[in-house]
Design a protein around this motif. Structure first.
Motif, PDB file in Angstrom:
ATOM      1  N   GLU A 112       0.772  -1.168   0.200  1.00 60.03           N
ATOM      2  CA  GLU A 112      -0.034  -0.019   0.064  1.00 60.03           C
ATOM      3  C   GLU A 112       0.825   1.126  -0.062  1.00 60.03           C
ATOM      4  O   GLU A 112       1.797   1.419   0.746  1.00 60.03           O
ATOM      5  N   GLY A 113       0.239   2.062  -0.753  1.00 56.96           N
ATOM      6  CA  GLY A 113       1.350   3.496  -0.702  1.00 56.96           C
ATOM      7  C   GLY A 113       2.306   3.311  -1.805  1.00 56.96           C
ATOM      8  O   GLY A 113       2.684   4.499  -2.178  1.00 56.96           O
ATOM      9  N   ALA A 114       2.685   2.261  -2.276  1.00 58.19           N
ATOM     10  CA  ALA A 114       3.778   2.304  -3.196  1.00 58.19           C
ATOM     11  C   ALA A 114       3.480   3.015  -4.380  1.00 58.19           C
ATOM     12  O   ALA A 114       2.323   2.737  -4.916  1.00 58.19           O
ATOM     13  N   HIS A 115       4.229   3.999  -5.128  1.00 60.67           N
ATOM     14  CA  HIS A 115       3.594   4.823  -6.118  1.00 60.67           C
ATOM     15  C   HIS A 115       3.833   4.289  -7.523  1.00 60.67           C
ATOM     16  O   HIS A 115       2.798   4.479  -8.432  1.00 60.67           O
ATOM     17  N   SER A 116       5.026   3.459  -7.630  1.00 63.18           N
ATOM     18  CA  SER A 116       5.279   2.976  -9.080  1.00 63.18           C
ATOM     19  C   SER A 116       5.310   1.409  -8.811  1.00 63.18           C
ATOM     20  O   SER A 116       6.121   0.824  -8.865  1.00 63.18           O
ATOM     21  N   SER A 117       4.085   0.893  -8.856  1.00 61.68           N
ATOM     22  CA  SER A 117       4.011  -0.442  -8.455  1.00 61.68           C
ATOM     23  C   SER A 117       4.177  -1.392  -9.766  1.00 61.68           C
ATOM     24  O   SER A 117       3.842  -0.821 -11.079  1.00 61.68           O
ATOM     25  N   HIS A 118       4.379  -2.623  -9.718  1.00 63.97           N
ATOM     26  CA  HIS A 118       4.518  -3.566 -10.810  1.00 63.97           C
ATOM     27  C   HIS A 118       3.087  -4.034 -11.265  1.00 63.97           C
ATOM     28  O   HIS A 118       1.978  -3.840 -10.594  1.00 63.97           O
ATOM     29  N   LEU A 119       3.282  -4.796 -12.434  1.00 60.96           N
ATOM     30  CA  LEU A 119       2.025  -5.356 -12.932  1.00 60.96           C
ATOM     31  C   LEU A 119       2.333  -6.887 -13.462  1.00 60.96           C
ATOM     32  O   LEU A 119       3.415  -7.119 -14.067  1.00 60.96           O
ATOM     33  N   TYR A 120       1.587  -7.655 -12.609  1.00 59.05           N
ATOM     34  CA  TYR A 120       1.960  -9.181 -12.824  1.00 59.05           C
ATOM     35  C   TYR A 120       0.865  -9.853 -13.243  1.00 59.05           C
ATOM     36  O   TYR A 120      -0.453  -9.385 -13.151  1.00 59.05           O
ATOM     37  N   THR A 121       1.075 -11.016 -13.928  1.00 60.27           N
ATOM     38  CA  THR A 121       0.007 -12.041 -13.670  1.00 60.27           C
ATOM     39  C   THR A 121       0.320 -13.048 -12.783  1.00 60.27           C
ATOM     40  O   THR A 121       1.764 -13.579 -12.891  1.00 60.27           O
ATOM     41  N   LEU A 122      -0.413 -13.999 -12.004  1.00 59.89           N
ATOM     42  CA  LEU A 122      -0.072 -15.151 -11.377  1.00 59.89           C
ATOM     43  C   LEU A 122      -0.246 -16.243 -12.124  1.00 59.89           C
ATOM     44  O   LEU A 122      -0.905 -16.304 -12.793  1.00 59.89           O
ATOM     45  N   LEU A 123       1.130 -16.843 -12.226  1.00 56.66           N
ATOM     46  CA  LEU A 123       1.131 -17.791 -13.098  1.00 56.66           C
ATOM     47  C   LEU A 123       1.042 -19.257 -12.392  1.00 56.66           C
ATOM     48  O   LEU A 123       0.380 -20.195 -12.990  1.00 56.66           O
ATOM     49  N   SER A 124       1.375 -19.334 -11.150  1.00 58.08           N
ATOM     50  CA  SER A 124       1.008 -20.585 -10.091  1.00 58.08           C
ATOM     51  C   SER A 124       1.138 -19.915  -8.884  1.00 58.08           C
ATOM     52  O   SER A 124       1.881 -19.281  -8.456  1.00 58.08           O
ATOM     53  N   GLY A 125       0.290 -20.767  -7.864  1.00 55.47           N
ATOM     54  CA  GLY A 125       0.368 -20.392  -6.695  1.00 55.47           C
ATOM     55  C   GLY A 125      -0.897 -19.435  -6.153  1.00 55.47           C
ATOM     56  O   GLY A 125      -1.647 -19.371  -6.868  1.00 55.47           O
ATOM     57  N   TRP A 126      -0.882 -18.998  -4.845  1.00 56.78           N
ATOM     58  CA  TRP A 126      -2.200 -18.273  -4.230  1.00 56.78           C
ATOM     59  C   TRP A 126      -1.558 -17.012  -3.657  1.00 56.78           C
ATOM     60  O   TRP A 126      -0.611 -17.069  -3.099  1.00 56.78           O
ATOM     61  N   ALA A 127      -2.397 -15.960  -3.809  1.00 58.58           N
ATOM     62  CA  ALA A 127      -1.999 -14.712  -3.081  1.00 58.58           C
ATOM     63  C   ALA A 127      -3.523 -14.096  -2.736  1.00 58.58           C
ATOM     64  O   ALA A 127      -4.387 -14.516  -2.912  1.00 58.58           O
TER      65      ALA A 127
END
Lengths: 276, 276
Positions: free
Chosen positions: B80-95
DNA sequence: CGTGGGGTTGATTGACCTCAACCCCCGTGG
DNA sequence: CCACGGGGGTTGAGGTCAATCAACCCCACG
């Protein structure tokens, strides 16, 4: 019980009346042939906080809009389960969207104010899983849902804007979830009213004088996940603290800062917002 | 009090450790140079339920992806609060993603499973207003966030897909809101587990044998807006009814139909889903 | 062998729900 | 004309669902 199941069956019955016809209280939703507001001169667009648009984008939006619709207070704009729902933008007025459980428990999910898209979920995924009702007399811009793919194809900036609006809705829902899950009744009420106040401010509904939010305590209860009795007692406490004043079927926010502090809510990020 | 503020300060302190560094437990997030999984042969894409993609779209997605990331259980993927965050796709696993109030009360907003985008809000609007943590060892596809506008410009179909995913997230949040606002503790728990089960099924995590959901009772409590003690008692009742079985730090769903009936939940609409 | 996370359980407290009145207002119709 | 009913709001009394407090068990780990 978590309550929320209309005090009598009266309201559920009323809802059924809404659904039973064509899913829309036609007598209350008046289609206006032609438009009164040309997109190029849309009063919303002139407001600070909305991003500016290129001429060709505006031209497309203008052609994307097929007309306007006037809805009276209480009219159902869209209803759960409808398969081919419309896509609107709220031009003026207030609305809310909600879901109901089989036994009548109702949960209000979010509120719509001028500039908000209505029916995006249905337009993108196909089926509506919630209903939308007008909180006040409202005017809607009606769009040609089947030209959405054309919008994405020929006006990528507008496509991005729609995603932007969806991400913004998601963010509001995140806040609501935090509220329902982890705030006390008092904090929830304070959050909700601060939230609605801020949204109204952002579309210029406040000006110099105070804001009157056109909701009943039943709406508040169904938004906060509380019973109507406890909602009443909670709102009363907020009023005693001088934060709000409750009027006949509306709420006047007196001290937004106080509400935000009570709920420890930071407010929504503002500005640069698109308008389809 | 609605509770939720970690029983001791232990957990809050732990969270602070997460944030204090670079906002990411680096020792637990291992960047993998290069990719192991070419997008064209992505195992997820082969699954039923995902839509098929044109060759040029696949090619773009492949170039859009810069690499993979491995995250261990408990790693903070975004904060939270991070200004330049990344964009991901979850390939495997849970979050899962969550928000916390100043005093430590935590609300889990939603769960991510393979195929879900992570960090879209931050990528579209700019700032992250929630944090994301891995529930199990996970692999992420890392995208070049700054090429999002290029995606919308050159591949309108993919732009539409991103909006589709956002609308789907919105729909899940709607369901969660209904749950938090209007369902009892038992119904909420049943809904949550049925929901996670269905999502796991839709990405092939179930096969013939039963599913083990990698969550602790603390996660359930923070999702349902309940205290951990009451969550424990509620889950125990579900187990006594033969609907689930609780194992060390995971939950086995035994009777999905029973859970869905208890929560009177219809399930998510399936199929035709995109994968970026 | 202490410590800390996860899970479990009983006793007590309290926030919120339900029930049941009652008020005001307004529209309807006998 | 007034009776009636329904929506909105208000209030007190009593009940319950879920929170809090306080143990305790098991196990992994340093």
């Amino acid at each position: 019980m978590t309550c929320g199941e209309r005090t009598g069956l009266g309201r559920v019955g009323l809802s059924n009346v809404f659904y039973s016809a064509s899913g829309c209280r036609l007598n209350l939703v008046l289609p206006t042939s032609g438009r009164r507001v040309p997109c190029e001169q849309c009063p919303l667009r002139a407001m600070p906080g909305f991003r500016s648009f290129a001429a060709n984008e505006l031209q497309f939006i203008s052609s994307f809009k097929t007309g306007e619709l006037v809805a009276e207070t209480g009219a159902t704009l869209l209803s759960e389960g409808a398969h081919s729902s419309h896509l609107y933008t709220l031009l003026s007025g207030w609305a809310f969207r909600y879901k109901v459980l089989a036994d009548g428990r109702r949960q209000i999910l979010n509120y719509m104010l001028p500039g908000d898209l209505i029916g995006l979920q249905g337009s993108i995924i196909g089926e509506m899983e919630h209903s939308v009702e007008a909180l006040s007399t409202s005017v809607l811009c009606v769009f040609q849902r089947d030209r959405l793919s054309e919008l994405f194809r020929n006006h990528p900036g507008l496509g991005f804007d729609i995603t932007w609006l969806a991400a913004r809705e998601e963010r509001m829902l995140d806040d609501h979830l935090l509220s329902l899950g982890r705030r006390t009744a008092m904090e929830r009420a304070a959050y909700l009213l601060a939230f609605l106040h801020q949204r109204a401010v952002s579309v210029g509904l406040v000006s110099d004088k105070n804001l009157f939010i056109p909701i009943t305590q039943q709406h508040v209860a169904d938004t906060l996940g509380l019973s109507i009795v406890h909602t009443n007692k909670t709102l009363r406490k907020l009023a005693e603290r001088g934060l709000i004043q409750w009027l006949d079927r509306s709420c006047e926010v007196i001290d937004v800062q106080g509400l935000m502090a009570l709920a420890e809510w930071e407010g929504l990020p503002e500005g640069g917002r698109p308008l389809i």
